[in-house]
Design a protein around this motif. Sequence first.
Motif, PDB file in Angstrom:
ATOM      1  N   GLY A 155       8.284  -7.524  -1.432  1.00  0.00           N
ATOM      2  CA  GLY A 155       7.023  -7.507  -1.554  1.00  0.00           C
ATOM      3  C   GLY A 155       6.307  -8.889  -1.394  1.00  0.00           C
ATOM      4  O   GLY A 155       5.208  -9.088  -1.029  1.00  0.00           O
ATOM      5  N   ARG A 156       7.171  -9.776  -1.743  1.00  0.00           N
ATOM      6  CA  ARG A 156       6.955 -11.243  -1.589  1.00  0.00           C
ATOM      7  C   ARG A 156       6.966 -11.825  -0.156  1.00  0.00           C
ATOM      8  O   ARG A 156       6.267 -12.933   0.041  1.00  0.00           O
ATOM      9  N   LEU A 206       7.450   0.291   0.715  1.00  0.00           N
ATOM     10  CA  LEU A 206       6.149   0.096   1.300  1.00  0.00           C
ATOM     11  C   LEU A 206       5.266  -0.706   0.068  1.00  0.00           C
ATOM     12  O   LEU A 206       5.291  -0.791  -0.979  1.00  0.00           O
ATOM     13  N   HIS A 207       4.505  -1.580   0.821  1.00  0.00           N
ATOM     14  CA  HIS A 207       3.313  -2.760   0.129  1.00  0.00           C
ATOM     15  C   HIS A 207       2.400  -2.853   0.755  1.00  0.00           C
ATOM     16  O   HIS A 207       2.090  -2.768   1.799  1.00  0.00           O
ATOM     17  N   VAL A 208       1.136  -2.865   0.039  1.00  0.00           N
ATOM     18  CA  VAL A 208      -0.159  -2.769   0.224  1.00  0.00           C
ATOM     19  C   VAL A 208      -0.804  -4.264  -0.614  1.00  0.00           C
ATOM     20  O   VAL A 208      -0.318  -4.174  -1.786  1.00  0.00           O
ATOM     21  N   VAL A 210       5.658  -2.450   5.716  1.00  0.00           N
ATOM     22  CA  VAL A 210       6.793  -1.502   5.622  1.00  0.00           C
ATOM     23  C   VAL A 210       8.027  -2.276   5.733  1.00  0.00           C
ATOM     24  O   VAL A 210       8.328  -3.133   6.487  1.00  0.00           O
ATOM     25  N   THR A 211       9.134  -1.841   5.048  1.00  0.00           N
ATOM     26  CA  THR A 211      10.530  -2.737   5.158  1.00  0.00           C
ATOM     27  C   THR A 211      11.591  -1.577   5.122  1.00  0.00           C
ATOM     28  O   THR A 211      11.425  -0.519   4.492  1.00  0.00           O
ATOM     29  N   LEU A 212      11.955  -1.929   6.298  1.00  0.00           N
ATOM     30  CA  LEU A 212      13.252  -0.832   6.530  1.00  0.00           C
ATOM     31  C   LEU A 212      14.420  -1.169   6.018  1.00  0.00           C
ATOM     32  O   LEU A 212      14.908  -2.169   5.617  1.00  0.00           O
ATOM     33  N   PRO A 232      -1.971 -10.213  -4.721  1.00  0.00           N
ATOM     34  CA  PRO A 232      -0.340  -9.935  -4.721  1.00  0.00           C
ATOM     35  C   PRO A 232      -0.113  -8.315  -3.922  1.00  0.00           C
ATOM     36  O   PRO A 232      -1.084  -7.521  -4.061  1.00  0.00           O
ATOM     37  N   MET A 233       1.001  -8.347  -3.525  1.00  0.00           N
ATOM     38  CA  MET A 233       1.391  -7.088  -2.865  1.00  0.00           C
ATOM     39  C   MET A 233       1.643  -6.049  -3.964  1.00  0.00           C
ATOM     40  O   MET A 233       2.311  -6.403  -5.072  1.00  0.00           O
ATOM     41  N   VAL A 234       1.467  -4.776  -3.681  1.00  0.00           N
ATOM     42  CA  VAL A 234       1.778  -3.720  -4.682  1.00  0.00           C
ATOM     43  C   VAL A 234       2.553  -2.718  -3.815  1.00  0.00           C
ATOM     44  O   VAL A 234       2.491  -2.244  -2.810  1.00  0.00           O
ATOM     45  N   ALA A 235       3.663  -2.302  -4.738  1.00  0.00           N
ATOM     46  CA  ALA A 235       4.704  -1.250  -4.195  1.00  0.00           C
ATOM     47  C   ALA A 235       4.144   0.057  -4.273  1.00  0.00           C
ATOM     48  O   ALA A 235       3.554   0.307  -5.500  1.00  0.00           O
ATOM     49  N   VAL A 236       4.279   0.869  -3.239  1.00  0.00           N
ATOM     50  CA  VAL A 236       3.494   2.218  -3.309  1.00  0.00           C
ATOM     51  C   VAL A 236       4.692   3.405  -2.633  1.00  0.00           C
ATOM     52  O   VAL A 236       5.610   2.601  -2.110  1.00  0.00           O
ATOM     53  N   ASP A 237       4.619   4.657  -2.961  1.00  0.00           N
ATOM     54  CA  ASP A 237       5.552   5.393  -2.538  1.00  0.00           C
ATOM     55  C   ASP A 237       5.247   5.908  -1.247  1.00  0.00           C
ATOM     56  O   ASP A 237       6.258   6.520  -0.508  1.00  0.00           O
ATOM     57  N   HIS A 238       4.002   5.895  -0.839  1.00  0.00           N
ATOM     58  CA  HIS A 238       3.333   6.451   0.538  1.00  0.00           C
ATOM     59  C   HIS A 238       2.016   5.733   0.821  1.00  0.00           C
ATOM     60  O   HIS A 238       1.432   5.134   0.249  1.00  0.00           O
TER      61      HIS A 238
END
Length: 153
Positions: free
Chosen positions: A67-68, A8-10, A73-75, A17-23
Amino acid sequence: MEIRVAALHVAPERKAPMVAVDHVEARAGQGIVGDRYFGTRHRHVSVQSLEELDEAAVAWGAPIPAGRARRTVTLDHGRVPTTPGARLLIGDVELEVVRKAAPCRVMETAVGPGAARAMHDRGGAICRVLTSGTISVRDPVELDAAAGALAAR
């Protein structure tokens, strides 16, 4: 084989820049809380697949980090349905496909020249949020089998 959320990235604002998150918290009719598209009319969530990212990497000649690619959402595998009206159930959050996602031009600087072109027809889908809830990494995913996608669960 069950499909799951791999990443998951927002991004808080355009071109950030996209930031990786757990939820993430998804709100019906609004999108992902804290993301640049929160509150927009239709572009609530973008969904991509590692399988399609791998295909783009082969076409480009180098890995394309999830993220780039500028998707929320990435499956972990499978093909993301791109037919408008197709549904995805991620955890307890229901999404509806609005349109096929075009490659993001920011990728040309974030990844490298030619990366966006390699993503053509591999960029996943833009969806609207139909039901509120939390989406977490490792959540199970059901794709709309009627739209030609792989069904899971």
